[in-house]
Design a protein around this motif. Structure first.
Motif, PDB file in Angstrom:
ATOM      1  N   VAL A   1      29.025  31.320 -47.300  1.00  0.00           N
ATOM      2  CA  VAL A   1      28.516  30.796 -48.565  1.00  0.00           C
ATOM      3  C   VAL A   1      28.232  31.928 -49.550  1.00  0.00           C
ATOM      4  O   VAL A   1      28.608  31.862 -50.725  1.00  0.00           O
ATOM      5  CB  VAL A   1      27.239  29.964 -48.341  1.00  0.00           C
ATOM      6  N   ALA A   2      27.571  32.988 -49.072  1.00  0.00           N
ATOM      7  CA  ALA A   2      27.092  34.046 -49.968  1.00  0.00           C
ATOM      8  C   ALA A   2      28.170  35.072 -50.318  1.00  0.00           C
ATOM      9  O   ALA A   2      28.189  35.588 -51.441  1.00  0.00           O
ATOM     10  CB  ALA A   2      25.897  34.758 -49.332  1.00  0.00           C
ATOM     11  N   LEU A   3      29.062  35.364 -49.374  1.00  0.00           N
ATOM     12  CA  LEU A   3      29.991  36.494 -49.554  1.00  0.00           C
ATOM     13  C   LEU A   3      31.415  36.131 -49.158  1.00  0.00           C
ATOM     14  O   LEU A   3      32.053  36.857 -48.382  1.00  0.00           O
ATOM     15  CB  LEU A   3      29.520  37.689 -48.715  1.00  0.00           C
ATOM     16  N   PRO A   4      31.971  35.045 -49.647  1.00  0.00           N
ATOM     17  CA  PRO A   4      33.307  34.641 -49.195  1.00  0.00           C
ATOM     18  C   PRO A   4      34.355  35.715 -49.489  1.00  0.00           C
ATOM     19  O   PRO A   4      34.524  36.154 -50.621  1.00  0.00           O
ATOM     20  CB  PRO A   4      33.578  33.364 -50.003  1.00  0.00           C
ATOM     21  N   GLY A   5      35.022  36.155 -48.412  1.00  0.00           N
ATOM     22  CA  GLY A   5      36.089  37.131 -48.559  1.00  0.00           C
ATOM     23  C   GLY A   5      35.650  38.552 -48.839  1.00  0.00           C
ATOM     24  O   GLY A   5      36.496  39.422 -49.058  1.00  0.00           O
TER      25      GLY A   5
ATOM     26  N   GLN B   1      18.209  39.575 -36.990  1.00  0.00           N
ATOM     27  CA  GLN B   1      17.802  38.174 -36.929  1.00  0.00           C
ATOM     28  C   GLN B   1      18.473  37.421 -35.776  1.00  0.00           C
ATOM     29  O   GLN B   1      17.831  36.592 -35.143  1.00  0.00           O
ATOM     30  CB  GLN B   1      18.101  37.468 -38.261  1.00  0.00           C
ATOM     31  N   CYS B   2      19.746  37.722 -35.507  1.00  0.00           N
ATOM     32  CA  CYS B   2      20.439  37.011 -34.428  1.00  0.00           C
ATOM     33  C   CYS B   2      20.142  37.634 -33.063  1.00  0.00           C
ATOM     34  O   CYS B   2      19.536  36.998 -32.200  1.00  0.00           O
ATOM     35  CB  CYS B   2      21.941  36.971 -34.700  1.00  0.00           C
ATOM     36  N   HIS B   3      20.538  38.882 -32.867  1.00  0.00           N
ATOM     37  CA  HIS B   3      20.349  39.496 -31.550  1.00  0.00           C
ATOM     38  C   HIS B   3      18.892  39.864 -31.301  1.00  0.00           C
ATOM     39  O   HIS B   3      18.421  39.789 -30.164  1.00  0.00           O
ATOM     40  CB  HIS B   3      21.245  40.721 -31.428  1.00  0.00           C
ATOM     41  N   GLY B   4      18.172  40.261 -32.356  1.00  0.00           N
ATOM     42  CA  GLY B   4      16.768  40.621 -32.168  1.00  0.00           C
ATOM     43  C   GLY B   4      15.859  39.434 -32.013  1.00  0.00           C
ATOM     44  O   GLY B   4      15.066  39.336 -31.070  1.00  0.00           O
ATOM     45  N   HIS B   5      15.976  38.462 -32.931  1.00  0.00           N
ATOM     46  CA  HIS B   5      15.081  37.298 -32.941  1.00  0.00           C
ATOM     47  C   HIS B   5      15.652  36.066 -32.257  1.00  0.00           C
ATOM     48  O   HIS B   5      14.950  35.083 -32.077  1.00  0.00           O
ATOM     49  CB  HIS B   5      14.720  36.933 -34.386  1.00  0.00           C
ATOM     50  N   GLY B   6      16.937  36.097 -31.909  1.00  0.00           N
ATOM     51  CA  GLY B   6      17.516  34.971 -31.189  1.00  0.00           C
ATOM     52  C   GLY B   6      18.122  33.890 -32.055  1.00  0.00           C
ATOM     53  O   GLY B   6      18.392  32.783 -31.572  1.00  0.00           O
ATOM     54  N   LEU B   7      18.368  34.165 -33.329  1.00  0.00           N
ATOM     55  CA  LEU B   7      19.007  33.197 -34.211  1.00  0.00           C
ATOM     56  C   LEU B   7      20.459  32.972 -33.781  1.00  0.00           C
ATOM     57  O   LEU B   7      21.162  33.921 -33.439  1.00  0.00           O
ATOM     58  CB  LEU B   7      18.966  33.704 -35.653  1.00  0.00           C
ATOM     59  N   ASP B   8      20.900  31.734 -33.822  1.00  0.00           N
ATOM     60  CA  ASP B   8      22.283  31.401 -33.480  1.00  0.00           C
ATOM     61  C   ASP B   8      23.225  32.127 -34.444  1.00  0.00           C
ATOM     62  O   ASP B   8      23.121  31.962 -35.667  1.00  0.00           O
ATOM     63  CB  ASP B   8      22.478  29.889 -33.598  1.00  0.00           C
TER      64      ASP B   8
ATOM     65  N   HIS C   1      27.124  33.312 -39.633  1.00  0.00           N
ATOM     66  CA  HIS C   1      28.484  33.124 -40.141  1.00  0.00           C
ATOM     67  C   HIS C   1      28.508  32.120 -41.287  1.00  0.00           C
ATOM     68  O   HIS C   1      29.214  32.317 -42.289  1.00  0.00           O
ATOM     69  CB  HIS C   1      29.406  32.660 -39.016  1.00  0.00           C
ATOM     70  N   GLY C   2      27.724  31.044 -41.167  1.00  0.00           N
ATOM     71  CA  GLY C   2      27.675  30.058 -42.234  1.00  0.00           C
ATOM     72  C   GLY C   2      27.105  30.625 -43.521  1.00  0.00           C
ATOM     73  O   GLY C   2      27.641  30.380 -44.608  1.00  0.00           O
ATOM     74  N   LEU C   3      26.024  31.390 -43.410  1.00  0.00           N
ATOM     75  CA  LEU C   3      25.419  32.004 -44.590  1.00  0.00           C
ATOM     76  C   LEU C   3      26.360  33.032 -45.214  1.00  0.00           C
ATOM     77  O   LEU C   3      26.463  33.136 -46.447  1.00  0.00           O
ATOM     78  CB  LEU C   3      24.087  32.659 -44.213  1.00  0.00           C
TER      79      LEU C   3
ATOM     80  N   ALA D   1      16.724  34.813 -42.358  1.00  0.00           N
ATOM     81  CA  ALA D   1      18.139  35.098 -42.597  1.00  0.00           C
ATOM     82  C   ALA D   1      18.583  34.575 -43.960  1.00  0.00           C
ATOM     83  O   ALA D   1      19.356  35.234 -44.675  1.00  0.00           O
ATOM     84  CB  ALA D   1      18.999  34.483 -41.490  1.00  0.00           C
ATOM     85  N   MET D   2      18.094  33.417 -44.354  1.00  0.00           N
ATOM     86  CA  MET D   2      18.437  32.866 -45.665  1.00  0.00           C
ATOM     87  C   MET D   2      17.935  33.780 -46.784  1.00  0.00           C
ATOM     88  O   MET D   2      18.640  34.005 -47.778  1.00  0.00           O
ATOM     89  CB  MET D   2      17.858  31.461 -45.811  1.00  0.00           C
ATOM     90  N   LEU D   3      16.727  34.312 -46.630  1.00  0.00           N
ATOM     91  CA  LEU D   3      16.198  35.237 -47.635  1.00  0.00           C
ATOM     92  C   LEU D   3      17.021  36.520 -47.685  1.00  0.00           C
ATOM     93  O   LEU D   3      17.285  37.054 -48.773  1.00  0.00           O
ATOM     94  CB  LEU D   3      14.737  35.551 -47.332  1.00  0.00           C
ATOM     95  N   MET D   4      17.425  37.013 -46.523  1.00  0.00           N
ATOM     96  CA  MET D   4      18.252  38.214 -46.488  1.00  0.00           C
ATOM     97  C   MET D   4      19.570  37.987 -47.230  1.00  0.00           C
ATOM     98  O   MET D   4      20.020  38.843 -48.015  1.00  0.00           O
ATOM     99  CB  MET D   4      18.540  38.622 -45.041  1.00  0.00           C
ATOM    100  N   PHE D   5      20.181  36.837 -47.006  1.00  0.00           N
ATOM    101  CA  PHE D   5      21.457  36.566 -47.673  1.00  0.00           C
ATOM    102  C   PHE D   5      21.263  36.242 -49.148  1.00  0.00           C
ATOM    103  O   PHE D   5      22.158  36.535 -49.959  1.00  0.00           O
ATOM    104  CB  PHE D   5      22.218  35.458 -46.953  1.00  0.00           C
TER     105      PHE D   5
END
Length: 209
Positions: A122-126, A105-112, A117-119, A67-71
């Motif tokens: 940070v990456a795309l505020p607003g 990543q979340c629904h498929g792989h089970g990431l919280d 939302h946190g990423l 997920a970090m790489l995606m963002f």
């Protein structure tokens, strides 16, 4: 100069996102509207380098790292490609965006989802799409299309249960945000699907289609 419009296309494997994005971009260009068609992961030099790692590499990424790489790729894409085009007044049509990370990543792989939302913050505020077209079809139909078009990438090789979870995730995303999202039947042939998408663009965005 008026700011452009940002449209994203989302959905599982084989849903027809690339074909529809191309068709919409061509129609807008013929109508005289400046338009940019792009994709994720990718769309900028750094993001394309990460795309190769994420789709073609042999690493079984930890879901948080993935997920970090995606963002990271998405931030490059927005900063280097999408924002400049929008500032210049272009309509940007993007094949996948942040909803795909939530679905895969979340629904498929089970990431919280809290990590997503946190990423995002940070990456795309607003920053968010003006309109998201969610192309919906059964996972088995999408995978049959994906297999027919050639060698599968790393995500296409994941099992049917994974892709069923992804399909359900996209449906939930569309239902949770009807202001931004429109759910389309991706079992339709390309031209009727384009007609439905064009109708949504006309009614919601005043698109010259």
């Amino acid at each position: 100069m008026p700011r452009g419009v940002f449209i994203t296309l989302e959905g599982g494997e084989g849903a027809g996102k690339t074909t529809l994005a191309r068709r919409l971009a061509e129609a807008l260009a013929l109508a005289g509207q400046p338009v940019l068609r792009t994709r994720e992961p990718g769309g900028a030099p750094g993001a394309e380098a990460l795309r190769a790692l994420l789709l073609s590499g042999d690493v079984a990424w930890d879901p948080v790292a993935e997920a970090m790489l995606m963002f990271a790729a998405r931030r490059e894409h927005v900063a280097k490609t999408i924002e400049p085009a929008l500032a210049a007044g272009a309509w940007v049509i993007c094949d996948r965006f942040a909803d795909s990370t939530l679905a895969y990543q979340c629904h498929g792989h089970g990431l919280d989802p809290a990590v997503w939302h946190g990423l995002y913050d940070v990456a795309l505020p607003g920053f968010e799409p003006d309109l998201t077209l969610v192309l919906d079809l059964p996972a088995e139909a999408g995978m049959a299309r994906a297999v027919a078009r050639g060698a599968p990438d790393r995500f296409e090789r994941l099992g049917p249960e994974f892709h069923a979870r992804v399909r359900e995730a996209f449906r939930r995303i569309a239902e949770a945000d009807p202001r931004r999202c429109a759910l389309l039947d991706a079992l339709l042939p390309p031209e009727p699907l384009y007609a439905e998408a064009a109708k949504v663009l006309r009614s919601r965005l005043g698109a010259p289609l």
